[in-house]
Design a protein around this motif. Structure first.
Motif, PDB file in Angstrom:
ATOM      1  N   GLN A   1      -2.144   3.108  10.633  1.00  0.00           N
ATOM      2  CA  GLN A   1      -2.727   3.979   9.615  1.00  0.00           C
ATOM      3  C   GLN A   1      -3.344   5.246  10.179  1.00  0.00           C
ATOM      4  O   GLN A   1      -3.850   6.085   9.432  1.00  0.00           O
ATOM      5  CB  GLN A   1      -3.793   3.214   8.829  1.00  0.00           C
ATOM      6  N   SER A   2      -3.280   5.420  11.507  1.00  0.00           N
ATOM      7  CA  SER A   2      -4.005   6.530  12.113  1.00  0.00           C
ATOM      8  C   SER A   2      -3.271   7.859  12.072  1.00  0.00           C
ATOM      9  O   SER A   2      -3.839   8.877  12.425  1.00  0.00           O
ATOM     10  CB  SER A   2      -4.320   6.199  13.575  1.00  0.00           C
TER      11      SER A   2
ATOM     12  N   ARG B   1       0.845  -1.184   0.000  1.00  0.00           N
ATOM     13  CA  ARG B   1       0.000   0.000   0.000  1.00  0.00           C
ATOM     14  C   ARG B   1       0.885   1.240   0.000  1.00  0.00           C
ATOM     15  O   ARG B   1       2.097   1.139   0.059  1.00  0.00           O
ATOM     16  CB  ARG B   1      -0.924   0.030   1.208  1.00  0.00           C
TER      17      ARG B   1
ATOM     18  N   PHE C   1       2.406   4.183   2.029  1.00  0.00           N
ATOM     19  CA  PHE C   1       2.690   4.351   3.443  1.00  0.00           C
ATOM     20  C   PHE C   1       2.921   5.801   3.853  1.00  0.00           C
ATOM     21  O   PHE C   1       3.303   6.067   4.982  1.00  0.00           O
ATOM     22  CB  PHE C   1       3.913   3.504   3.844  1.00  0.00           C
TER      23      PHE C   1
ATOM     24  N   CYS D   1       1.340   6.856   7.111  1.00  0.00           N
ATOM     25  CA  CYS D   1       1.413   5.889   8.196  1.00  0.00           C
ATOM     26  C   CYS D   1       2.446   6.257   9.245  1.00  0.00           C
ATOM     27  O   CYS D   1       3.362   7.033   8.991  1.00  0.00           O
ATOM     28  CB  CYS D   1       1.778   4.508   7.645  1.00  0.00           C
TER      29      CYS D   1
ATOM     30  N   ASP E   1      -1.956  -1.602  12.984  1.00  0.00           N
ATOM     31  CA  ASP E   1      -2.840  -2.455  12.187  1.00  0.00           C
ATOM     32  C   ASP E   1      -2.135  -3.644  11.553  1.00  0.00           C
ATOM     33  O   ASP E   1      -2.769  -4.675  11.303  1.00  0.00           O
ATOM     34  CB  ASP E   1      -3.465  -1.611  11.056  1.00  0.00           C
TER      35      ASP E   1
END
Length: 124
Positions: free
Chosen positions: A100-101, A27, A29, A32, A112
């Protein structure tokens, strides 16, 4: 599918150094937070260090401040943990994790995705 693959663990004498790597894929990042945690036998998973992928903001556990440095290479999608002045109490399985927050945190429940871990053993 996000994948995190750690490498660089091993056996080192007290006072020595190791550099762990965490290769990320699957994905984007950029937003992140990447973290390093460790777990010694019979103990709970413990926060070590974290870095925001975008701006490089870092956060360290008190036990490793001044000895460990977390960094990232955006082009290689890799996060590093440079560990210097290692002590026997640093012996543990070290895990890389992605959150991911966008909030740099030492709380493992916020993360995650997790790698499989790499063993670090420091002999006295």
């Amino acid at each position: 599918q996000v994948q995190l693959v750690e490498s660089g663990g091993g056996l080192v004498q007290a006072g020595g150094s190791l550099r762990l790597s965490c290769a990320a894929s699957g994905r984007t990042f950029g937003s992140c937070v990447m973290g390093w945690f460790r777990q010694a036998p019979g103990k709970e998973r413990e926060f070590v260090a974290a870095i925001h992928w975008s701006d490089g903001f870092t956060h360290y556990a008190n036990s490793v401040k001044g000895r460990f440095t977390i960094s990232r290479d955006n082009a290689k999608l890799t996060v590093y943990l440079q560990m210097n002045s290692l002590k026997p109490e640093d012996t543990a399985v070290y895990y890389c994790a992605a959150d991911q927050s966008m909030v740099v945190s030492g709380d493992p429940d916020r993360y995650d995705y997790w790698g499989q871990g790499t063993q670090v053993t420091v002999s006295s």
